[in-house]
Design an enzyme around this catalytic site. Sequence first.
Site, PDB file in Angstrom:
ATOM      1  N   LYS A 139      31.744  36.003  46.038  1.00  0.00           N
ATOM      2  CA  LYS A 139      30.181  35.574  45.654  1.00  0.00           C
ATOM      3  C   LYS A 139      29.317  34.319  46.811  1.00  0.00           C
ATOM      4  O   LYS A 139      28.811  34.295  47.433  1.00  0.00           O
ATOM      5  CB  LYS A 139      29.995  35.772  44.811  1.00  0.00           C
ATOM      6  CG  LYS A 139      28.333  36.049  44.108  1.00  0.00           C
ATOM      7  CD  LYS A 139      28.582  35.384  41.879  1.00  0.00           C
ATOM      8  CE  LYS A 139      26.961  35.151  42.253  1.00  0.00           C
ATOM      9  NZ  LYS A 139      26.929  35.514  40.307  1.00  0.00           N
ATOM     10  N   GLU A 167      39.746  28.333  47.893  1.00  0.00           N
ATOM     11  CA  GLU A 167      40.989  29.312  48.251  1.00  0.00           C
ATOM     12  C   GLU A 167      40.704  30.308  49.240  1.00  0.00           C
ATOM     13  O   GLU A 167      41.201  30.634  50.271  1.00  0.00           O
ATOM     14  CB  GLU A 167      41.771  29.905  47.477  1.00  0.00           C
ATOM     15  CG  GLU A 167      42.351  29.021  46.007  1.00  0.00           C
ATOM     16  CD  GLU A 167      41.251  28.116  45.120  1.00  0.00           C
ATOM     17  OE1 GLU A 167      39.834  28.141  45.627  1.00  0.00           O
ATOM     18  OE2 GLU A 167      41.660  27.717  43.603  1.00  0.00           O
ATOM     19  N   GLY A 204      30.681  37.433  38.477  1.00  0.00           N
ATOM     20  CA  GLY A 204      31.920  37.578  38.730  1.00  0.00           C
ATOM     21  C   GLY A 204      33.018  38.620  38.772  1.00  0.00           C
ATOM     22  O   GLY A 204      33.539  39.828  39.052  1.00  0.00           O
ATOM     23  N   ARG A 205      33.398  38.226  37.133  1.00  0.00           N
ATOM     24  CA  ARG A 205      34.316  38.937  36.282  1.00  0.00           C
ATOM     25  C   ARG A 205      33.450  40.124  35.796  1.00  0.00           C
ATOM     26  O   ARG A 205      33.785  41.091  35.129  1.00  0.00           O
ATOM     27  CB  ARG A 205      34.015  38.100  35.016  1.00  0.00           C
ATOM     28  CG  ARG A 205      33.188  37.162  33.965  1.00  0.00           C
ATOM     29  CD  ARG A 205      33.703  36.167  34.016  1.00  0.00           C
ATOM     30  NE  ARG A 205      33.235  35.879  32.718  1.00  0.00           N
ATOM     31  CZ  ARG A 205      32.240  34.848  33.260  1.00  0.00           C
ATOM     32  NH1 ARG A 205      32.159  34.376  34.559  1.00  0.00           N
ATOM     33  NH2 ARG A 205      31.178  34.103  32.744  1.00  0.00           N
ATOM     34  N   GLU A 248      37.006  33.671  30.169  1.00  0.00           N
ATOM     35  CA  GLU A 248      35.682  33.413  30.879  1.00  0.00           C
ATOM     36  C   GLU A 248      34.731  32.898  30.354  1.00  0.00           C
ATOM     37  O   GLU A 248      33.105  32.554  30.014  1.00  0.00           O
ATOM     38  CB  GLU A 248      35.841  33.596  32.434  1.00  0.00           C
ATOM     39  CG  GLU A 248      35.702  32.402  33.400  1.00  0.00           C
ATOM     40  CD  GLU A 248      35.946  32.632  34.522  1.00  0.00           C
ATOM     41  OE1 GLU A 248      36.749  32.357  35.322  1.00  0.00           O
ATOM     42  OE2 GLU A 248      34.693  33.439  35.573  1.00  0.00           O
ATOM     43  N   HIS A 295      60.615  45.366  24.432  1.00  0.00           N
ATOM     44  CA  HIS A 295      61.892  45.158  24.220  1.00  0.00           C
ATOM     45  C   HIS A 295      61.915  43.170  25.375  1.00  0.00           C
ATOM     46  O   HIS A 295      63.187  42.531  24.887  1.00  0.00           O
ATOM     47  CB  HIS A 295      62.639  45.667  25.634  1.00  0.00           C
ATOM     48  CG  HIS A 295      62.787  47.134  25.447  1.00  0.00           C
ATOM     49  ND1 HIS A 295      63.500  47.303  24.629  1.00  0.00           N
ATOM     50  CD2 HIS A 295      61.796  47.702  25.297  1.00  0.00           C
ATOM     51  CE1 HIS A 295      63.820  48.866  24.806  1.00  0.00           C
ATOM     52  NE2 HIS A 295      62.491  49.373  25.660  1.00  0.00           N
ATOM     53  N   LYS A 312      36.467  23.849  41.067  1.00  0.00           N
ATOM     54  CA  LYS A 312      36.644  24.279  42.316  1.00  0.00           C
ATOM     55  C   LYS A 312      36.308  22.762  43.067  1.00  0.00           C
ATOM     56  O   LYS A 312      36.528  21.805  44.407  1.00  0.00           O
ATOM     57  CB  LYS A 312      35.143  25.442  42.853  1.00  0.00           C
ATOM     58  CG  LYS A 312      35.244  26.317  42.144  1.00  0.00           C
ATOM     59  CD  LYS A 312      34.174  27.526  42.495  1.00  0.00           C
ATOM     60  CE  LYS A 312      34.315  28.925  42.645  1.00  0.00           C
ATOM     61  NZ  LYS A 312      33.524  29.937  42.618  1.00  0.00           N
TER      62      LYS A 312
END
Length: 550
Positions: free
Chosen positions: A213, A219, A274-275, A360, A391, A511
């Site tokens: 965005k 990263e 973003g999310r 978030e 399990h 960031k």
Amino acid sequence: MITTNTKTQSLTKRPAWQALQAHYQQIQLLHLRQLFADDPLRGERLVIDAAGIYLDYSKNRVTDETMRLLINLADECGLSERITAMFNGDIINVTEQRAALHTALRAPKGERILLDGVDVVAEVHAVLDRMALFSDKVRSRHWLGYTGKRIANIVNIGIGGSDLGPVMAYEALRLYSQRDLTFRFVSNVDGTDFTEATRDLDPEETLFIVCSKTFTTLETLTNARAARDWCLDKLVDDHAVRRHFVAVSTNAEEVTKFGIHTDNMFGFWDWDGGRYSMDSAIGLSTMIAVGADNFRAMLKGFHAMDEHFRTAPFDQNLPVIIGLLKLWYNNFFDAQSVAVFPYNQYLKRFPAYLQQLTMESNGKHITLDGACVDYQTAPIYWGEPGTNGQHSFFQLLHQGTRLIPCDFIGFFQSLNPLGDQHDLLMANFFAQTEALAFGKSQDEVKADGTSDWLVPHRTFEGNRPTNTVLVEQLTPETLGKLVALYEHSVFTQGVIWNVDSFDQWGVELGKVLAQKTAAELKTADEPLLDHDSSTNALIRRYRRFKSGQS
Ligand code: G6Q
């Protein structure tokens, strides 16, 4: 518009909250066995069948009165008004002074939503149309790499909201994907991620989608530069970038600086967090994988759930009821976490996706008025596909000391029928919620002939709450519905907790934090370190190791 200068009543002082607290004292020990015995139709009554999703919430520790009080709380907190404000594009993301208009991303063509006088739905569809043209070209193998070879591999580079949605959707809709194309997702700045993702790929046949965005995320930009080097290592000419890189971003300037022409850029908007962006151009990899028609079907599913959320009365409203039930355990039973178990292997990344969406969004302790909360906000979300979890950690759910409300998500139809395997999967699905709710009493264990000393170990007290969400089949449309269901349940809770569900200052902090340290790790001269003694020593140790002096 919601501003920070109108003081709202503190949540815990609200009459509806206090009524819930008093009610909790009365019913906290009530057992689901009792609730079901008292009301033989409970399992058919406490259900919602809407928008193609069947929710059975009868295995929750609630009475009709609990539900009435929870809905009172939603009313007192102005949930209706806030829903309207969100859909209208009001500035509900107060700390960033933005609308949160993700619902516009799936509004049908022709609908109009005006933001500052601009019809955002028309803009959304213009981008969708460009995405469709582009993805058709790639899918029909008409998008050629620089040397004329057909593109066969798509690598999405992004992180957080620019990664989790695309990965989850690709995995969820794999059955619908074009199998002669390879999809990979690179997010971590750990070089292993990029190296392993591209190890067996040919740069001549590989297309990178750089999703960011802001187009400034360390990263993503680092991985994008690694991708460009990897590509140009073989293709040499800078002009190759144009055939092998596209960008999804709101920042045309940074995209151009990186060397991607804006013709190869797909935009979205600052009002889309973003999310909440997997259904925007951030979903370009999804569209290439499953095709524009399937992508549009997914949007249709999102929209159907939006409409349900916007219009259904609260007691019949799936996101509202799910949101309120989670709040009930979080704030009154002091439950620390929520588990989500999709009984569907294709949804293996769904819990990870929900972790970002829920934590978030509502992992906040300051209210919209700028006050510190005196109650818990977002619980920890976690989960795994069933039956695998059974399990491992299900032991703790059944016999541990913690109360963990769970959502079980299942489907009537398998996408890969194999003998009676779907029946076995669903048998486990039904049996788990039953066992969690009703357990196994001492008497029942004794009646099995269990030795006395072993009885306590084999007793299950039950009363572990679950929701059962049943959907006909996992399709692009139902995936859209499921995601929107959780998006809006998160919103419901955020409204009640009175937090900004659409900012993420903690992520922003991350960031910038590493930037300073990155410089200290790189510099050839011994840097002057002014961290705490632990961090200083760790950095020195790392530097010594790097320079071979350890
Ligand atoms: C999401 C967050 C965060 C964001 C990533 C990537 O809501 O803001 O997860 O998506 O940090 O940001 P960019 O898309 O700007 O690279």
